[in-house]
Design an enzyme around this catalytic site. Sequence first.
Site, PDB file in Angstrom:
ATOM      1  CE  LYS A  82      -2.987   5.096  -1.695  1.00  0.00           C
ATOM      2  NZ  LYS A  82      -4.066   5.700  -2.468  1.00  0.00           N
ATOM      3  CE1 TYR A 138      -3.906   2.237   0.486  1.00  0.00           C
ATOM      4  CE2 TYR A 138      -2.478   3.359   2.050  1.00  0.00           C
ATOM      5  CZ  TYR A 138      -3.619   3.330   1.276  1.00  0.00           C
ATOM      6  OH  TYR A 138      -4.467   4.400   1.292  1.00  0.00           O
TER       7      TYR A 138
END
Length: 142
Positions: free
Chosen positions: A52, A48
């Site tokens: 990002k 994650y």
Amino acid sequence: SEQNLLEGFKRVDHDYVMMVARLAKEGGCGHFLLQSSGGANKDSSFLYTKVKGEVEAECAEVGFPKLSVFRPAVLMVNRQESRPGEWFIRKLLTPVAYVAPYAWTCPVTTVAKAMVNTVLSPSDKPVEIYSNKAVHLLGKGK
């Protein structure tokens, strides 16, 4: 399958975002606003935060005259779709938000207000990254 979930996540959180960024640049966008995440880091070992961070770096390479990156903590939002794990985390963090509002959470309305305030009062820096606390303060017009 887990592989399909990972591919779906990358498609939504990387591919679609980068497609929008490139289209915005081609369309003449002078100030691109990106909602990223606290902990974003292209070198992270966590998928994650790694994705990002990769998106942040790639958006900077697109060449916008101005790029504002917002890194809120856990977004506090009531979703239409069922996400039991996210619901549980939000319930745990709700009391924390009252005691230490900048620590672990950020209401989506605060992110939206911060984005609007950034556009209405832009700085002269070509790239700015706003931490969760900065997002909260910008959301309050500070």
